[in-house]
Design a protein around this motif. Structure first.
Motif, PDB file in Angstrom:
ATOM      1  N   PRO A 157       0.802  -1.227   0.000  1.00 39.43           N
ATOM      2  CA  PRO A 157       0.000   0.000   0.000  1.00 39.43           C
ATOM      3  C   PRO A 157       0.831   1.272   0.000  1.00 39.43           C
ATOM      4  O   PRO A 157       0.392   2.301  -0.522  1.00 39.43           O
ATOM      5  CB  PRO A 157      -0.842  -0.128   1.274  1.00 39.43           C
ATOM      6  N   ALA A 158       2.031   1.234   0.537  1.00 36.69           N
ATOM      7  CA  ALA A 158       2.876   2.431   0.570  1.00 36.69           C
ATOM      8  C   ALA A 158       3.257   2.893  -0.835  1.00 36.69           C
ATOM      9  O   ALA A 158       3.547   4.070  -1.049  1.00 36.69           O
ATOM     10  CB  ALA A 158       4.132   2.152   1.389  1.00 36.69           C
ATOM     11  N   ASP A 159       3.265   1.962  -1.786  1.00 39.61           N
ATOM     12  CA  ASP A 159       3.633   2.302  -3.165  1.00 39.61           C
ATOM     13  C   ASP A 159       2.438   2.745  -3.999  1.00 39.61           C
ATOM     14  O   ASP A 159       2.611   3.179  -5.145  1.00 39.61           O
ATOM     15  CB  ASP A 159       4.256   1.082  -3.863  1.00 39.61           C
ATOM     16  N   CYS A 160       1.226   2.609  -3.440  1.00 41.99           N
ATOM     17  CA  CYS A 160       0.014   2.744  -4.248  1.00 41.99           C
ATOM     18  C   CYS A 160      -0.609   4.138  -4.157  1.00 41.99           C
ATOM     19  O   CYS A 160      -0.227   4.956  -3.326  1.00 41.99           O
ATOM     20  CB  CYS A 160      -1.000   1.671  -3.831  1.00 41.99           C
ATOM     21  N   TYR A 161      -1.580   4.378  -5.026  1.00 39.52           N
ATOM     22  CA  TYR A 161      -2.199   5.683  -5.202  1.00 39.52           C
ATOM     23  C   TYR A 161      -3.715   5.554  -5.050  1.00 39.52           C
ATOM     24  O   TYR A 161      -4.280   4.485  -5.306  1.00 39.52           O
ATOM     25  CB  TYR A 161      -1.894   6.233  -6.595  1.00 39.52           C
ATOM     26  N   ALA A 162      -4.348   6.654  -4.672  1.00 38.52           N
ATOM     27  CA  ALA A 162      -5.812   6.666  -4.613  1.00 38.52           C
ATOM     28  C   ALA A 162      -6.319   8.078  -4.885  1.00 38.52           C
ATOM     29  O   ALA A 162      -5.670   9.069  -4.521  1.00 38.52           O
ATOM     30  CB  ALA A 162      -6.320   6.172  -3.266  1.00 38.52           C
ATOM     31  N   TYR A 163      -7.507   8.139  -5.512  1.00 37.67           N
ATOM     32  CA  TYR A 163      -8.108   9.406  -5.918  1.00 37.67           C
ATOM     33  C   TYR A 163      -9.587   9.385  -5.554  1.00 37.67           C
ATOM     34  O   TYR A 163     -10.302   8.444  -5.910  1.00 37.67           O
ATOM     35  CB  TYR A 163      -7.947   9.604  -7.436  1.00 37.67           C
TER      36      TYR A 163
ATOM     37  N   GLY B  95     -16.584   9.992   1.968  1.00 40.75           N
ATOM     38  CA  GLY B  95     -16.677   8.544   1.971  1.00 40.75           C
ATOM     39  C   GLY B  95     -15.452   7.860   1.384  1.00 40.75           C
ATOM     40  O   GLY B  95     -15.263   6.643   1.548  1.00 40.75           O
ATOM     41  N   ASP B  96     -14.595   8.636   0.708  1.00 38.51           N
ATOM     42  CA  ASP B  96     -13.365   8.086   0.122  1.00 38.51           C
ATOM     43  C   ASP B  96     -12.164   8.219   1.051  1.00 38.51           C
ATOM     44  O   ASP B  96     -11.078   7.737   0.722  1.00 38.51           O
ATOM     45  CB  ASP B  96     -13.034   8.808  -1.197  1.00 38.51           C
ATOM     46  N   LEU B  97     -12.329   8.879   2.201  1.00 38.05           N
ATOM     47  CA  LEU B  97     -11.183   9.150   3.062  1.00 38.05           C
ATOM     48  C   LEU B  97     -10.512   7.876   3.560  1.00 38.05           C
ATOM     49  O   LEU B  97      -9.282   7.825   3.672  1.00 38.05           O
ATOM     50  CB  LEU B  97     -11.607  10.021   4.252  1.00 38.05           C
TER      51      LEU B  97
ATOM     52  N   MET C  91      -5.334   4.750   3.142  1.00 35.50           N
ATOM     53  CA  MET C  91      -4.717   3.424   3.166  1.00 35.50           C
ATOM     54  C   MET C  91      -3.523   3.290   2.241  1.00 35.50           C
ATOM     55  O   MET C  91      -2.859   2.258   2.237  1.00 35.50           O
ATOM     56  CB  MET C  91      -5.764   2.356   2.813  1.00 35.50           C
ATOM     57  N   VAL C  92      -3.261   4.322   1.418  1.00 29.98           N
ATOM     58  CA  VAL C  92      -2.174   4.223   0.437  1.00 29.98           C
ATOM     59  C   VAL C  92      -1.126   5.306   0.691  1.00 29.98           C
ATOM     60  O   VAL C  92      -1.364   6.276   1.406  1.00 29.98           O
ATOM     61  CB  VAL C  92      -2.716   4.338  -0.999  1.00 29.98           C
TER      62      VAL C  92
END
Length: 245
Positions: free
Chosen positions: A189-195, A200-202, A207-208
């Protein structure tokens, strides 16, 4: 498509797979896709002015304005489709998307540009959304998304919608979906991205290692400022317009 200067460049050189997580509605596309399909469906049935649509949707807007949870609002929305064959609705959704594409689907330019960067980098792309498969899959297929995890309707033995929800993709369910995708692709997860655009997306964003807030929701921008997360505007592709709810 242009690269938004507000986002730092993607980190390269990872030895393990990288996953980019995206919310869909108001993150990749500037609309609530189930409501857009409902409007299209009612127009096909003769609601040319949209008056009947407004009568149906107004009680749901009221619930949302009263602070009712998204799950409860969505549950009321699903009740509108009780008895509808799911396969028929999926077919209607494909036609809806064709019409939308012809008019110019309201993609959010910075997020879609970032999606393309992830794809060019060989990252896995995952949509995690409270929306449903009927309207998500035409969009995610068009964009080349690898995996879609979303709210699922309850169907009876004949494949008709019961008006209930089998699996709601809100709250902790989004966290479970992130964990599922990380395990599936073997990613750290440390390498991953989220948008995401909405409170509700927090959970997903937190987590990334590389979260990004999309749009101007006050709670989201305040949280981003506190955490040092980047924020990108929900700017539309040229020649398109936001879909009304």
């Amino acid at each position: 498509m242009t690269t938004t200067p507000a986002l730092p460049p993607l980190v390269t050189g990872h030895s393990r797979p990288v996953v980019a997580f995206f919310d869909a509605d108001e993150t990749l596309v500037a609309m609530k896709t189930p409501f857009s399909l409902l409007r299209h469906r009612m127009k096909q049935e003769g609601d040319v002015t949209g008056a009947a649509y407004e009568r149906v949707v107004e009680p749901l807007r009221r619930l949302a304005s009263m602070g009712v949870t998204p799950v409860e609002v969505v549950a009321k929305f699903y009740e509108l489709f009780a008895g509808v064959p799911w396969d028929d609705l999926v077919d209607e959704a494909r036609q809806w998307y064709v019409h939308l594409r012809e008019r110019g689907a309201p993609f959010i330019e910075p997020t879609v540009a970032r999606l393309r960067q992830h794809q060019e980098a060989g990252h896995h792309t995952v949509v995690i959304s409270g929306s449903w498969p009927a309207t998500l899959h035409p969009i995610t297929d068009d964009l080349g998304i690898d995996l879609v995890l979303c709210t699922e309707p309850d169907l009876d033995a004949d494949g008709r919608m019961t008006g209930a929800i089998r699996h709601a993709m809100f709250g902790e369910a989004k966290a479970d979906a992130v964990r599922e995708a990380l395990a599936k692709f073997g990613a750290d997860p440390a390498d991953c991205y989220a948008y995401g655009d909405d409170p509700g997306d927090l959970t997903m964003l937190g987590m990334v290692g590389h979260p990004t807030v999309v749009g101007g929701h006050p709670r989201m921008t305040a949280h981003a400022a506190e955490k040092g997360w980047p924020v990108v505007p929900a700017t539309l592709m040229p020649g398109t317009r936001r879909q009304p709810v």
